[in-house]
Structure formats: structure tokens, C-alpha cells
Write a protein that holds these residues in place. Sequence first.
Motif, short mmCIF file in Angstrom:
data_model
loop_
_atom_site.label_atom_id
_atom_site.label_comp_id
_atom_site.label_asym_id
_atom_site.label_seq_id
_atom_site.Cartn_x
_atom_site.Cartn_y
_atom_site.Cartn_z
N UNK A 134 0.86 -1.20 0.00
CA UNK A 134 0.00 0.00 0.00
C UNK A 134 0.89 1.24 0.00
N UNK A 135 1.90 1.21 0.89
CA UNK A 135 2.77 2.38 1.00
C UNK A 135 3.45 2.66 -0.34
N UNK A 136 3.91 1.56 -1.03
CA UNK A 136 4.64 1.76 -2.30
C UNK A 136 3.71 2.33 -3.36
N UNK A 137 2.45 1.75 -3.38
CA UNK A 137 1.48 2.26 -4.36
C UNK A 137 1.26 3.76 -4.17
N UNK A 138 1.05 4.13 -2.89
CA UNK A 138 0.79 5.57 -2.60
C UNK A 138 1.99 6.39 -3.03
N UNK A 139 3.20 5.81 -2.85
CA UNK A 139 4.41 6.56 -3.19
C UNK A 139 4.44 6.84 -4.68
N UNK A 140 4.15 5.74 -5.46
CA UNK A 140 4.18 5.96 -6.90
C UNK A 140 3.14 7.00 -7.30
N UNK A 141 1.93 6.91 -6.67
CA UNK A 141 0.90 7.92 -7.00
C UNK A 141 1.43 9.32 -6.74
N UNK A 142 2.13 9.46 -5.60
CA UNK A 142 2.63 10.80 -5.22
C UNK A 142 3.68 11.26 -6.22
#
Lengths: 129, 767, 89, 142
Positions: free
Chosen positions: B387-395
Motif C-alpha cells: 500500500x505504502x509503495x502504491x501511494x508513493x508511486x501515485x505521489x
Amino acid sequence: MNTVVAILILIGAGFIFIGGLGAYRMPDMMLRMHATTKAGALGGGLVAIAVGLYFADPAYLVRTIAILVFVVLTAPVAAHAIARAGYFTGVPFWEKTLKDELREKLDTKGHHIYSGLESNGDVETRRED
Amino acid sequence: MLIAVLSGFILAAASPWLARSVGDRAGWLLAALPAALFVYFLGFLPTVNESGAQVIHYPWIPDLDVNFSFLVDGLSLLFALLISGIGTFIIIYAGGYLHGHPHLPRFYAIMFAFMASMLGLVLSNNLITLFVFWELTSVTSYLLMGFNHEDKNARWCALQGLLVTVAGGLALMAGLIMIGVAAGSFELHEILADDDVLREHPWYVGMLILVLIGSFAKSAQVPLHFWLPNAMVAPTPVSAFLHSATMVKAGVYLLARFNPGLGGTDAWLYTLGIVGALTMFTGSFMALRSTGIKAVLAYTTVMALGTLVMLIGIGTEGAIIAAMAFLLAHALYKASLFMLAGALDHETGTKDILKMGGLRQLMPITFLASCVAALSLAGLPPLFGFIAKELMFEATVGAPGLAFFTTVLAVVSAMMVAGMAAVFAIRPFTGKLKETPKKPHEAPPSMLAGPVVLATLGLLFGLMGFIPASGIVQSAVGAVYGSPIEVELYLWHGINLPLMLSILAIAGGVALFLRWEQVLDFYRERLGFIDRFGAERGYEKWYDGVVWLAEWQTRVLQSGYLRTYLTITVLTTVVLTGWTFFGHTNSAVTLGSMDMHFYEVAIAGVVVVGAIAASVTSSRIGAAATLGMVGFGVAMIYVLFSAPDLGITQIMIETLTVILLVLVLFRLPGFLNLSKPADRVRDAAVAFSLGTLMTVLILAVNGVTVTDPISLQLAEWSYTEAQGRNIVNVILVDFRALDTLGELFVIGLAAVGVYAMIRLRAEDKQR
Amino acid sequence: MASWVISIAFLLLIAALVLSFIRLVQGPSLPDRVIALELIALITTAFILVYAVAVDVPAFIDVALVLALTGFMAAIGFARFLERGGNPK
Amino acid sequence: MTPMGSLILRTTARLLLPLLILFSVFILLRGHDEPGGGFIAGLVVSVAFALYLFAFDVARTRELMGADPRFLLGLGLLIATLSGVPQIFFGQAFFTGLWLPIDVPGLGEVKLSTPLVFDIGVYLVVLGAVMTIVLALAEAEE
């Protein structure tokens, strides 16, 4: 009263001046010492007495007399000490000095001075130098 | 609250005695405190979620505007929970890992001191108290890094870590003070209340740079990152606690805390973005080439810190959510991975991954836990790391201005880290059993409790995202962003660009894992030159430079000759006072009309001539006699200015000087080598300059009457209060008795000093 | 107190001071210098006493008393220095 | 036996020493109103003992002084510090002057006071310090 004080101060200062003059003009250590000690002590004493008389209050008079006593007491002792030290360390005398009675009576190593009146026992120890 | 924070220090003091008396079970017993603290902070959760920040105030030094005020909001609570939660497991773990170590009680003491200072740092609302705790963490981290102080390398790395973080701390202090002055108050909640006061302030750039230097040094950002891998010399519990979950995050915490106040400008975006991204890349790049399990984890931590700084730099809503989620995820899996690495090292006796193999059957639980944690590190579903990585890519994709740069670096770093995660989880456990120095068997329960719990939490938070979201992450994001935001954390975001990037990263990771040996060889041949230009070389050069400067300065100033010291002292005085006096004050030096009697002039003249004679004469004892005369002259001058006390003192000092000179000069030879004419001229010039300066100063001071002299009041008080007419003595003995007491001690010290030196000389002459 | 008396006294004392100062600087041997120093101590005592009379402040008599008491210590010190074989140069 | 001063010097020293010590105590006690005080008195008595040292030798001077100078130094410091302590019991600041007038039959009214005690402390410290240095130097000479 004030005139006496004035006279005494002037005489005292005069003697101190003479002491200074002697220190300057005298040829060698011993003679200079005569001047400074005797004239100086007398001059200082006179001035002390004069000041004591000027301030009539006995408390100060006692102190000035004390100054007189101490000056007259310490000046010669100091001169004696330094003369003795000078003599033993061989300070040169004035070339016209005639008499030096101390030389025969002196044991230069031990710094003892003998009056020559001691019994024989003591004398032998002195002779070996 | 104050007791909660400071309880760590109290227990630190008590823990050596406690640990010794309880013996083996100390780990479990002492862990009670952090567990209690964890529950205590949990208590704040409901209130913080509804009513936002809470300030608890205890005065410490009110008139300096320094007090123990605590700000409890989402961000500080998130950190406090992390510190106390992971702290509990670390203490238990340390009980097992350092079992039977002679200094274990001392270890506990420092660990608790560190935990308390870390709690203080994240919770404090006052900038100065925050700084105090900041420095305390640096000091305790130094003590922990250098724990096995016999090992020379440990000492060197500990010192390196200390110097870097404390140097950063210095810059930070300057920054904090500027912020405090600019915002008009040292209380964080007041500073961050009105957003733009700092941004518009003329000092903004200065403040920003200083705070950034402090945070980058502490959170090991690119130029200053080298100390973190070296910090692995510390025992593993320390690495797990300080150098992964808490201490190195202090810088990130500070940036997050100041984001509402300092963030939002281009300078903030680009500095943090670029530095963060570069650190992320360097971290993962170096991780790939290292083989020690702790070194790998250290570099992945550097990568994680870089990511966090980059995300805070981007500053969009998504970025802040990603940052907070990533921070939580990283703390969980990194702490457990470190503890597992420690278990491996503890059981097999080696830290090198290449030497370990086939431990699957012997250490099943360790294998299982490290798999789960490594998956979270690599960012695979269903872990919270994903989840954290997905959010990072989104950011990064949505980052204003830096989108492309950050996304590329993010993907490459994710690839390398996924590879290393695979290496860590699979290589030591699969394949045939390799020969290791110690006979491996399953780690004791105390060393497994921590990793198992943290790894399962990572899994749990991944599956049920709403628990962390509603609990802590939402209010933390609100605190960092400045205004409340709605936060949901769930695994499936649908098919979109970040998902593609994740798959690409994982594929790259697997590829790297399979051909890891070739990658290592490639590094060794082609990229060997990196070591010569790394940041650490810069540090070593700087370190040697400082040492050289110290030696040079000592050689010049401490030449061992009294006359050099004298010249230096005199010249410094003349230059400093002279420059200030002539440069600034324009008071004309007036030789006012002084009604002088002839005898005063005469005495002054004789004294001056005497002084010159004393300095010119060639016989040492002659100089002593002339000085005697000068002393008497000065005594006369004192009497002329109606100061009987001073007159007597001067005469006595004069006599004593002669006595002491006579005793000392007895052994000193006559002036052996009269100095060369050039030296004499120089010395004369120095002396002359000081003389003129002092004369001019005294004349100037005479001219200026700022306030009426204090002597008037003292004279008046002298009799009324101290019942004494002799003012000089009254001052000495009554009004300023304390100063005189000080002087007495100085006199006493001098006498004892002389006695000691002479005694020493007499003894070594006998030898 | 007639001021001319005081002035002359001061003049004489200053003259003595200058003369003994010359001896102090010039004095070939150490004892000569010490003798001059002794005389200077005496001159200082007399000077302070006369000054006490000049400004009519008896407090200075104590200063002169202390000087008279301890002034000669310099000579004793130097004498000991010489007798113990100190190096006069 | 180390060479001592000449006979004349020794007798003068024996005569002057009591006078000087008396004079120094006199200066000490009247220090508050007229020129004097602990510091100067301490110096005077140190000069007196130095004179005795020059006239005789170190052993006799130590004997004459009774206590070792470093002990006097310590005692002086103690007295000086303690002279400030009683005030605390009276709720006043450290080192505030406390006065206790008592009338002694011979001298009439004598004012005992803490500054005087402090002055005695100063006196002993100066004496102790100077004599420690002088005796140490003289001993090293032999």
C-alpha cells in the motif's frame, strides 16, 4: 612651636641631602655607607620628631617616636649586613685605604671573625686556612 | 505527561541495579515500562482523533521562555507509539541477544535514556526543549554505537556519527532560534498557528537551510549519509531501534513538523525533492553491492529516509499520506528485519550473506518471519508495504515539477530494494547447509517475539487498511498537512499507472536476485572507483584538516618561551582595545589643566627613569634593586593622592618582591645571552605601544564622566551600614566579601602551586 | 606652617633622591646599589612625613611607620643573597 | 648546619620580631576605621617571619611559627568562609555583616563583628601563603 618644627624639618632634610651627596661622591662602598647610614638615620629621626611635635596628639607622638626608634635601629643593622656581605664577596676598596685590621682576624671560609682574645683551642682551627 | 517522558531517565538510573538483581529475566521485566508507555499513549488516540492537537504545559525556565510544554497531535503520537511499541520488543530482544554480556545493565541504562530523550523530542512543543532532547539522542546514540569500546573501529564510527549529527545539531540550533525570534515565540503550536509568518519572513531562506542541514545530518541524507552504515558497529538491538525505526527518523519528524510552517515554497519542494530522491537512489544502489546483512539493511534504511524526505518535499495531499503510511510500514518491517538479522548473526556467528545457506530446517520461525518482513520491504501485496509503495508511486507521478525525475528514481530504487529483499529472505535459508562458525539452531523466544509480532502487524495492516488509516495515519497526515484530510488505505486501487510501475519494479527485482553474483562482480570491476570519492573521504579529509590546524595553532602559540606568550598577550590587548577605542569612540583626549606641584613631577620623573634603567641594565640583581626604587616611588605617588591603605600595601608588596626575588634569583644565572638588537627593538616597540595605549585610555577615561563615581555612595554607606570609616577595608571585607573570598582561594592555590613545583624539583633532583 | 619651609624640605629630599638614584644605577657593585636603595627608603619615609605635615593629615604617619619597619628588609635580603654566593652580575 | 646570619642580625631579629607581630595585630584589629586590615597585617607579619628566616634558618623559623604555613592557609580559608555562615541562620544573605557590641573592662566598648572574623581569615591566608612560598624557596636553596 611651629618654628621649632620648621627648623627641625629643615635640619633633618639637610642631613638626608648630605647623606645623598655622600652616597654619590664617596669613592668606595664602605665610605658611602658611613654617609647614608649616619646622616640618613639622623635626618629621618629629626623629621620624625618634628612631625610628632607638629601633631600635638599623644597617639601620633608615640608613632613618630616609634619611627625614630626603628629608623635608628634598622639603618645600622642593614648597613652592617650589607657591608659584611660586600667585604666577604671581595668588593674592591678605595686604592688609598691605609688600614684593614680585619684581614688578619678573618677566617674567610667560615665567615667567622675572631677578636684574637680567644683561648688557644679556637685559634688553631682558624689558622689552618 | 512529564513523568511519562522523563520516566525513561529515572528507570535508566535504576536499571543497572535492577538488571543485576533480577538476572536473566531482566529483559522481560524492564520491557514493562515501554509497554506501559505504549498503553498510556494509546489512551490519547481517541481525544487526538476528535479534537486535534493537545498542549500540556509545565514551566521549566519561564523567564527564558523555555518550558516543558508537550504537543500531542497525530504526528507526535504516531512517533511516540512507534518508539514505545518497538522499544518494548527491543528491550526483550536485547535481553536475549546480549545474554550474559558483562555490561548488559549499562546497556539497559543508556537504552532507556535514549528512549526517554527520543520521546521528549517527538512530543516537545518548545523549540529549546526539543533541541535539548535532540542533542541527548545524539549523545546516547554515540554511547550506544561505541558500546563495545575495546574495538577501535567501533570508537571511530561512533565518533564519526557523533560529529556529523552534532555538527548538524549546531546548525539546527541556529535555525530554531531564528524561527523562535522570527515567529515571536518558541512554542510550536503558536508558531504553526498562522501559516505564513515564517514563509514571508526575510530570514526564511536562512532558517530553511539551517533546519535542513540539521535534519539531513540526523536523517543521513546524501552528502551526510555515510555515518549510518558505519553505525552498524553498534550491537544489533541498537541498530534495530535507533538506526532504523526511531533516531534517524528525527530529521524526518522535524521536516514533517515544520511542513505547515516552512513548507509549500519552491525552495522546499526542490531541495527536499531532489535530495530525498538522490538519497533514495544512493541507498538502494549501495545496498545492492553490499553483502553483510546489517549493511544491506542500513542502506535500505537510507533509501527509506530518502523516500520520506522526497515525499514530504512534494507536499501534495497524496505525498503526505504516502509519507505517513511508508513511515509506519518501514518502521514495522525494518525493525523486524534487523532483529532477524541479529538472530542470524547471533546463531551462525557470521554477518556475511554469502557464507549462510540452508538454514530453513534449523531456523523455521526466523525464516517465516523474515519472508513476511522481506515481502513488505519489497512492497508485494498483501503486505502494508505494498500500500505504502502504491501511494508513493501515485505521489511521485503527481509531483508538481519533479514528477519524471522522482518517478524514475523511485522505480529504479524499488527494483533494487525488491532484489535485495529477495536476497535477504531466500539466500540464507535455501540451498545446502553451509559451514558457519557457530552451530546454528532456532533463536531463543525472546529474540523471536519482536520480529514475529511486527511482521504479522505488517500483514494485518495490509489486509485491513482501515485499522491504521482511521487510527493514527489520518490524524498524523492532518498534523503534517496543516488541515484535516480524509484518508483510506486499501490494497486494490484498480489498474493504473502506479500498479504498472509496481509490477515493473518487482520484475526488475526478481531479475536482479537471480543474477546477483554477476551484479556483485560488475560492481567490483567497474565501479570500484566510487569508494575513493565517497562522502566519507570528504569527512576524513575534513577530520585530518581539523587535527592539523590544532597542531599548527599549538606550535605557534605554545612555543614554550615566556616572552612569546607575553608578546602575544600584549599585542592582542593593544590591537583589540586600540582598534575599538580609536575606531569607535571619538572622545578627544584632553590633557586637562592639572595643577601639579614640582615634587609630584619630580617623583614621577624619577620613577619613569628608574623603570627605563631597570629594563636597560645588564645585571639581573641590579634590575631587582632598581625595581625596588620604582616601587617606593609608586608608594609615594599613592600617598600624594591620599591613599594610605594603598601606600602601605605597595610598600609591603615591594619588600616581599625583593625577598622573593632574592630567594629565586639565587639560582638563576646572570643574563646569559642578551637578546640581539633586532629583538630588543621589537620588544621596545611592543612595550611602547602598550604604554601609549594605556596612557591614552586613562586620559580619555579621566575626561569622560558617565555617572557619578560609585565611591560617593560607598563612602556614605560605609559608616551607616558597615560601621567603618576606612572605606577601602569596608569594601574589601564587607561589601565585596565574596570577591575577596575568591581572591583568597586564588592566593591559596598559588601558594600550593609553588610549593608543589618546588617539591617536585627537589625530589627529581634527589633521583 | 610656612609653605616655603615645606618646599625647601621637598627640594632637599628630591635632590637626595636624584643623587641616590644615580648611585643606584651607576653603583659598580651590588652593595653600592643596596646602600642607595636603603637611603631611598629613608627619603621616602621622610617625604611622606613632610607631606603629612604639608597637607595636615596625620594618617600618613602609619605609612611612614610601616616603611621605617620594613624598608631595611631589602638590604638584609641582598646581603643574604651575596653571602650565599649569589652571582652579583 | 646551614650558615646563619651574623650575631648582630640575629639579635636584631629576635628584638624586632615581637614588635612587628604586635604591630601587625594592631593594624589588623583597627583595620575597619583607620588604614589597615587583614591583607596588610598579613604582609607585615610575613615580612617579620622572613626577617627571622634570613637571620636564622628554615628549621628554627618553622619551629618559631608553631604550625605549618599550609595549615595556617587552610585555617584562614575556613575561617573566612565560615564567617559568612551564621547569617544564614538569621535569614540574611550570605556574608551580611553581623555586629555584636560587647564592652571589655579595659578597652570600653569593643565591636565584635563577622567582617572582623573574615579579616582574621584573610590575615591567616596571606601569612600562610607567603610563608609557604618563602619557606619552600629557602628550603630548596639548601
